[in-house]
Design an enzyme around this catalytic site. Structure first.
Site, PDB file in Angstrom:
ATOM      1  N   ASP A  37      42.549  57.530  27.616  1.00  0.00           N
ATOM      2  CA  ASP A  37      42.101  56.457  26.725  1.00  0.00           C
ATOM      3  C   ASP A  37      43.181  56.188  25.694  1.00  0.00           C
ATOM      4  O   ASP A  37      44.049  57.029  25.449  1.00  0.00           O
ATOM      5  CB  ASP A  37      40.800  56.883  26.029  1.00  0.00           C
ATOM      6  CG  ASP A  37      39.985  55.702  25.537  1.00  0.00           C
ATOM      7  OD1 ASP A  37      40.539  54.864  24.790  1.00  0.00           O
ATOM      8  OD2 ASP A  37      38.795  55.609  25.883  1.00  0.00           O
ATOM      9  N   ASP A  53      47.378  53.827  28.261  1.00  0.00           N
ATOM     10  CA  ASP A  53      47.191  52.384  28.178  1.00  0.00           C
ATOM     11  C   ASP A  53      47.199  51.859  29.607  1.00  0.00           C
ATOM     12  O   ASP A  53      48.239  51.852  30.269  1.00  0.00           O
ATOM     13  CB  ASP A  53      48.320  51.763  27.364  1.00  0.00           C
ATOM     14  CG  ASP A  53      48.220  50.242  27.253  1.00  0.00           C
ATOM     15  OD1 ASP A  53      47.310  49.651  27.874  1.00  0.00           O
ATOM     16  OD2 ASP A  53      49.064  49.646  26.564  1.00  0.00           O
ATOM     17  N   VAL A  54      46.047  51.423  30.093  1.00  0.00           N
ATOM     18  CA  VAL A  54      45.948  51.013  31.501  1.00  0.00           C
ATOM     19  C   VAL A  54      46.683  49.707  31.775  1.00  0.00           C
ATOM     20  O   VAL A  54      46.832  49.319  32.943  1.00  0.00           O
ATOM     21  CB  VAL A  54      44.481  50.909  31.974  1.00  0.00           C
ATOM     22  CG1 VAL A  54      43.756  52.236  31.817  1.00  0.00           C
ATOM     23  CG2 VAL A  54      43.739  49.788  31.234  1.00  0.00           C
ATOM     24  N   ASN A  80      36.983  53.496  34.472  1.00  0.00           N
ATOM     25  CA  ASN A  80      35.947  52.972  33.589  1.00  0.00           C
ATOM     26  C   ASN A  80      36.487  52.050  32.499  1.00  0.00           C
ATOM     27  O   ASN A  80      35.741  51.236  31.953  1.00  0.00           O
ATOM     28  CB  ASN A  80      35.204  54.146  32.939  1.00  0.00           C
ATOM     29  CG  ASN A  80      34.274  53.703  31.825  1.00  0.00           C
ATOM     30  OD1 ASN A  80      33.204  53.158  32.071  1.00  0.00           O
ATOM     31  ND2 ASN A  80      34.701  53.924  30.585  1.00  0.00           N
ATOM     32  N   TYR A 145      34.456  37.379  31.793  1.00  0.00           N
ATOM     33  CA  TYR A 145      34.031  38.749  32.101  1.00  0.00           C
ATOM     34  C   TYR A 145      33.485  38.838  33.521  1.00  0.00           C
ATOM     35  O   TYR A 145      33.808  39.770  34.270  1.00  0.00           O
ATOM     36  CB  TYR A 145      32.971  39.189  31.095  1.00  0.00           C
ATOM     37  CG  TYR A 145      32.498  40.603  31.285  1.00  0.00           C
ATOM     38  CD1 TYR A 145      33.330  41.680  30.975  1.00  0.00           C
ATOM     39  CD2 TYR A 145      31.218  40.875  31.758  1.00  0.00           C
ATOM     40  CE1 TYR A 145      32.899  42.981  31.152  1.00  0.00           C
ATOM     41  CE2 TYR A 145      30.774  42.174  31.923  1.00  0.00           C
ATOM     42  CZ  TYR A 145      31.616  43.226  31.615  1.00  0.00           C
ATOM     43  OH  TYR A 145      31.177  44.524  31.791  1.00  0.00           O
ATOM     44  N   LYS A 149      34.798  41.141  36.744  1.00  0.00           N
ATOM     45  CA  LYS A 149      33.965  42.137  37.424  1.00  0.00           C
ATOM     46  C   LYS A 149      33.701  41.751  38.879  1.00  0.00           C
ATOM     47  O   LYS A 149      33.524  42.626  39.738  1.00  0.00           O
ATOM     48  CB  LYS A 149      32.662  42.343  36.659  1.00  0.00           C
ATOM     49  CG  LYS A 149      32.861  43.025  35.314  1.00  0.00           C
ATOM     50  CD  LYS A 149      33.548  44.381  35.459  1.00  0.00           C
ATOM     51  CE  LYS A 149      33.685  45.108  34.130  1.00  0.00           C
ATOM     52  NZ  LYS A 149      34.281  46.455  34.273  1.00  0.00           N
ATOM     53  N   THR A 180      25.551  50.403  24.532  1.00  0.00           N
ATOM     54  CA  THR A 180      26.844  51.004  24.207  1.00  0.00           C
ATOM     55  C   THR A 180      27.353  50.441  22.876  1.00  0.00           C
ATOM     56  O   THR A 180      26.821  49.451  22.362  1.00  0.00           O
ATOM     57  CB  THR A 180      27.887  50.679  25.294  1.00  0.00           C
ATOM     58  OG1 THR A 180      28.061  49.253  25.355  1.00  0.00           O
ATOM     59  CG2 THR A 180      27.449  51.208  26.650  1.00  0.00           C
TER      60      THR A 180
END
Length: 252
Positions: A37, A53-54, A80, A145, A149, A180
């Site tokens: 993360d 850092d993805v 995730n 978004y 997805k 969340t």
């Protein structure tokens, strides 16, 4: 339960929300777990925190390398990490489209390709991607978004086909609206947070938001060697939102 004993799992975006719940559950079931993360403030005993850092290939490769250096192997990858977006197609500029797709879709590709050489050596290799109800149901004010997805769902199935003969299972979880920190921020910004929460809960047939722990349980199921025949699957954890068409509740 200890079906993950001896296995090593890496969870991207694991410092909060669904990712943190997943890291905790995988560890409780016997896995050695690393959280990848931007934040390394995890606060879970025994869980390795690795800065990642993805959106950066070098960072993704270094993070996976750090996990393997520490534990000597990698068996489970949970992709995730993700960010949200609101609005119609008219509401987000090109740079926001690029940013969200870079994290939510290309980020999965970056971390997965860094992990593949290690997963190929595992006797119980599994990748679990975090998808969303937005991939299968048209939700208002979620164009960007939803597009990201939807891509995750298609990518999951393509990856499953590409790597099944290598012994690597690839599946995804499609949560509904989950309670969340991200959803909490959206609610806080609403004109009437209580009414907005009630509306989000009401659109799920169970009448409540999904919990992060419920999503984590689905991830753990798909990651487990006990589900060795399961690949290319999208597991809905959405309170029946996608599949059920219930009648309106009777007026009290």
């Amino acid at each position: 339960m200890s079906e993950l004993a001896g296995l090593v799992a890496a969870v991207t975006g694991g410092a909060s929300g669904i990712g943190l719940a997943t890291a905790r559950l995988l560890a409780a079931r016997g896995a050695r777990v690393a959280v990848l993360d931007l934040s390394t403030d995890v606060g879970v005993a025994g869980v390795l925190a690795v800065a990642c850092d993805v959106t950066d290939d070098a960072s993704a490769r270094a993070a996976i390398g750090a996990v393997v250096d520490r534990f000597g192997r990698l068996d489970i990858l949970v992709n995730n990490a993700g960010i949200g977006a609101q609005g119609t197609v008219a509401d987000n500029p090109d740079d926001e489209w690029s940013r969200v797709l870079d994290v939510n879709v290309v980020g999965i590709a970056r971390v997965s390709r860094a992990a593949l050489p290690h997963l190929r050596r595992s006797p119980a290799a599994a990748i679990v991607n975090m998808c969303s109800i937005a991939a299968t149901a048209g939700l208002p004010q979620r164009a960007l978004y939803s597009a990201s997805k939807g891509a995750v769902l298609a990518l999951t199935r393509a990856m499953a086909a590409d790597h099944v003969r290598e012994g690597i299972r690839v599946n995804c979880v499609t949560p509904g609206t989950v309670d969340t920190p991200w959803v909490a921020r959206l609610l806080a910004a609403a004109d009437d947070p209580d009414a907005e929460r009630a509306a989000l809960a009401a659109r799920q047939p169970t009448g409540r938001l999904v919990t992060a722990e419920e999503v984590a349980a689905a991830v753990a199921y798909l990651a487990s060697p006990l589900t060795g025949a399961v690949t290319g699957v999208a597991l809905a954890v959405d309170g029946g939102m996608d599949a059920l068409r219930t009648r309106p509740a009777a007026a009290s």
